[in-house]
Design a protein around this motif. Structure first.
Motif, short mmCIF file in Angstrom:
data_model
loop_
_atom_site.label_atom_id
_atom_site.label_comp_id
_atom_site.label_asym_id
_atom_site.label_seq_id
_atom_site.Cartn_x
_atom_site.Cartn_y
_atom_site.Cartn_z
N LYS A 1 0.80 -1.22 0.00
CA LYS A 1 0.00 0.00 0.00
C LYS A 1 0.84 1.27 0.00
CE LYS A 1 -3.93 1.78 2.73
NZ LYS A 1 -4.82 1.42 3.86
N PHE A 2 1.90 1.29 0.78
CA PHE A 2 2.67 2.53 0.95
C PHE A 2 3.94 2.59 0.10
CE2 PHE A 2 0.31 1.90 5.00
CZ PHE A 2 -0.57 2.97 4.84
N ASP A 3 4.56 1.43 -0.16
CA ASP A 3 5.73 1.41 -1.05
C ASP A 3 5.31 1.21 -2.50
OD1 ASP A 3 7.29 1.72 1.15
OD2 ASP A 3 7.94 -0.37 1.29
N GLY A 4 4.05 0.85 -2.72
CA GLY A 4 3.53 0.76 -4.09
C GLY A 4 3.94 -0.48 -4.86
N ASP A 5 4.17 -1.60 -4.16
CA ASP A 5 4.54 -2.84 -4.85
C ASP A 5 3.26 -3.52 -5.34
OD1 ASP A 5 5.57 -5.20 -5.78
OD2 ASP A 5 6.83 -5.59 -4.03
N PHE A 6 2.81 -3.13 -6.53
CA PHE A 6 1.51 -3.57 -7.04
C PHE A 6 1.45 -5.06 -7.29
CE2 PHE A 6 -1.73 -3.58 -10.62
CZ PHE A 6 -2.81 -3.35 -9.79
N LEU A 7 2.58 -5.70 -7.51
CA LEU A 7 2.60 -7.14 -7.75
C LEU A 7 2.08 -7.91 -6.54
CD1 LEU A 7 3.42 -9.29 -9.85
CD2 LEU A 7 5.68 -9.34 -8.80
N LEU A 8 2.20 -7.32 -5.36
CA LEU A 8 1.77 -8.01 -4.15
C LEU A 8 0.26 -8.15 -4.04
CD1 LEU A 8 4.17 -6.64 -1.38
CD2 LEU A 8 4.41 -8.64 -2.85
N SER B 1 -9.18 11.26 -5.94
CA SER B 1 -8.40 11.35 -7.17
C SER B 1 -6.96 11.76 -6.89
CB SER B 1 -9.06 12.36 -8.14
OG SER B 1 -9.20 13.63 -7.52
N GLU B 2 -6.76 12.59 -5.86
CA GLU B 2 -5.41 13.01 -5.49
C GLU B 2 -4.59 11.84 -4.94
OE1 GLU B 2 -8.09 16.61 -5.07
OE2 GLU B 2 -8.17 14.49 -4.56
N ARG B 3 -5.22 11.05 -4.05
CA ARG B 3 -4.53 9.91 -3.47
C ARG B 3 -4.27 8.83 -4.52
NH1 ARG B 3 -4.33 8.53 1.72
NH2 ARG B 3 -4.11 10.78 1.93
N LEU B 4 -5.22 8.65 -5.42
CA LEU B 4 -5.05 7.65 -6.48
C LEU B 4 -3.90 8.03 -7.40
CD1 LEU B 4 -6.15 5.07 -7.82
CD2 LEU B 4 -7.70 6.51 -9.16
N LEU B 5 -3.79 9.31 -7.72
CA LEU B 5 -2.71 9.78 -8.56
C LEU B 5 -1.37 9.60 -7.87
CD1 LEU B 5 -1.92 11.23 -11.20
CD2 LEU B 5 -2.18 13.41 -9.99
N PHE C 1 -2.58 3.36 -7.80
CA PHE C 1 -3.60 2.31 -7.87
C PHE C 1 -4.43 2.31 -6.59
CE2 PHE C 1 0.16 0.49 -5.88
CZ PHE C 1 -0.34 -0.29 -4.84
N ASN C 2 -5.65 1.77 -6.70
CA ASN C 2 -6.49 1.56 -5.53
C ASN C 2 -6.15 0.18 -4.97
OD1 ASN C 2 -8.65 0.61 -3.84
ND2 ASN C 2 -10.00 2.16 -4.71
N GLN C 3 -5.60 0.12 -3.78
CA GLN C 3 -5.11 -1.14 -3.24
C GLN C 3 -6.22 -2.17 -3.03
OE1 GLN C 3 -5.27 1.65 -1.47
NE2 GLN C 3 -6.44 1.14 0.38
N LEU D 1 -6.60 -5.91 -4.98
CA LEU D 1 -6.80 -7.19 -4.32
C LEU D 1 -7.95 -7.97 -4.95
CD1 LEU D 1 -6.42 -6.09 -0.57
CD2 LEU D 1 -4.81 -7.49 -1.87
N VAL D 2 -9.05 -7.27 -5.24
CA VAL D 2 -10.22 -7.94 -5.81
C VAL D 2 -9.96 -8.37 -7.25
CG1 VAL D 2 -12.66 -7.68 -6.42
CG2 VAL D 2 -11.80 -6.71 -4.27
N GLN D 3 -9.38 -7.50 -8.04
CA GLN D 3 -9.14 -7.83 -9.45
C GLN D 3 -8.16 -8.99 -9.60
OE1 GLN D 3 -8.01 -4.13 -11.31
NE2 GLN D 3 -10.14 -3.51 -11.65
N ALA D 4 -7.26 -9.16 -8.63
CA ALA D 4 -6.33 -10.29 -8.68
C ALA D 4 -7.05 -11.63 -8.57
CB ALA D 4 -5.29 -10.16 -7.57
N THR D 5 -8.27 -11.62 -8.04
CA THR D 5 -9.06 -12.85 -7.92
C THR D 5 -9.82 -13.16 -9.21
OG1 THR D 5 -11.10 -11.76 -7.14
CG2 THR D 5 -9.43 -12.32 -5.48
N GLY D 6 -9.90 -12.19 -10.11
CA GLY D 6 -10.66 -12.37 -11.35
C GLY D 6 -12.06 -11.80 -11.28
N PHE D 7 -12.46 -11.29 -10.11
CA PHE D 7 -13.78 -10.68 -9.97
C PHE D 7 -13.73 -9.21 -10.36
CE2 PHE D 7 -14.18 -14.26 -7.00
CZ PHE D 7 -15.41 -14.78 -7.41
N ALA D 8 -14.86 -8.68 -10.78
CA ALA D 8 -14.97 -7.28 -11.18
C ALA D 8 -15.70 -6.47 -10.12
CB ALA D 8 -15.70 -7.17 -12.51
#
Length: 220
Positions: free
Chosen positions: A90-97, A124-128, A132-134, A138-145
């Motif tokens: 979340k804070f270091d931005g390691d999106f692969l996790l 929008s400021e925090r997302l920029l 990514f939205n953490q 997590l949800v998209q990694a499961t295949g759900f929308a």
């Protein structure tokens, strides 16, 4: 395949069923790292899964007085291993996790087949700033929308506020214009602490017409 947390090679055990189906289950954690995460056990608040209790906790009693019947489920406790995970993700931005808990999270979300999934948004400021939205990751990694129903105005992060400050803050979340509110919603966040964010958004969705809003987080 290597463990996403420590880099150790993961040994894949082939079973007869996996060979028969020509499918190997994805695993992103080695057994050593997997062991460090603590699942919520049987003794917990029946409404929000706060550990160490068998009856409705003080927070849930508060939300009941506020007109919110808490119906929350989570998987893990917020122990040191989980704190370290979110520090990197979340804070270091390691999106692969985002993939670390995909398998266990998928099994839980399958229980909500009749529900539309909605995640707690970032401003929008925090997302920029984060990229990514953490929770969505997590949800998209499961295949759900997830449905895109909510937005958020910028404010000081809730993690930097104490309980009274969280409760006293004007709700920064709002429903986007022109969207259709589903009858059944599973509202998802990453971490449930006092429930201030997710239960106030739950009430917002109920007031907008949702008939059944349950809440879920990876961590309690």
């Amino acid at each position: 395949m290597k463990c996403l947390l420590c880099g150790q090679t993961i040994k894949i055990v082939l079973t007869f069923s996996s060979l028969l189906l020509l499918r190997i289950d994805d695993s992103y954690l080695c057994s050593d790292c997997d062991f460090t995460f603590e699942r919520i056990r049987e003794e917990h608040c029946p409404n929000c899964m706060k550990i160490g209790l068998s009856t409705k906790c003080q927070d849930c009693q508060f939300w009941c007085k506020e007109g919110v019947e808490v119906s929350h489920r989570a998987i893990f406790t917020y122990n040191q291993a989980m704190k370290d995970f979110f520090s990197r993700y979340k804070f270091d931005g390691d999106f692969l996790l985002r993939k670390v808990f995909a398998s266990v999270l998928s099994e839980e979300l399958k229980k909500y087949k009749e529900y539309q999934f909605v995640v707690i948004p970032l401003s929008s400021e925090r997302l920029l700033d984060r990229g990514f939205n953490q929770v969505e990751g997590l949800v998209q990694a499961t295949g759900f929308a997830c449905l895109d129903l909510l937005d958020k105005r910028e404010e000081r992060a809730s993690s930097s506020k104490n309980r009274s400050e969280r409760l006293g803050t004007e709700l920064p979340f709002f429903i986007k214009s022109g969207v259709t509110i589903p009858k059944k919603i599973l509202l998802i966040d990453d971490i449930y602490t006092t429930g201030t964010t997710i239960n106030r958004v739950k009430k917002l969705l109920e007031e907008a017409g949702a008939e059944d809003v349950k809440t879920f987080s990876l961590v309690r």
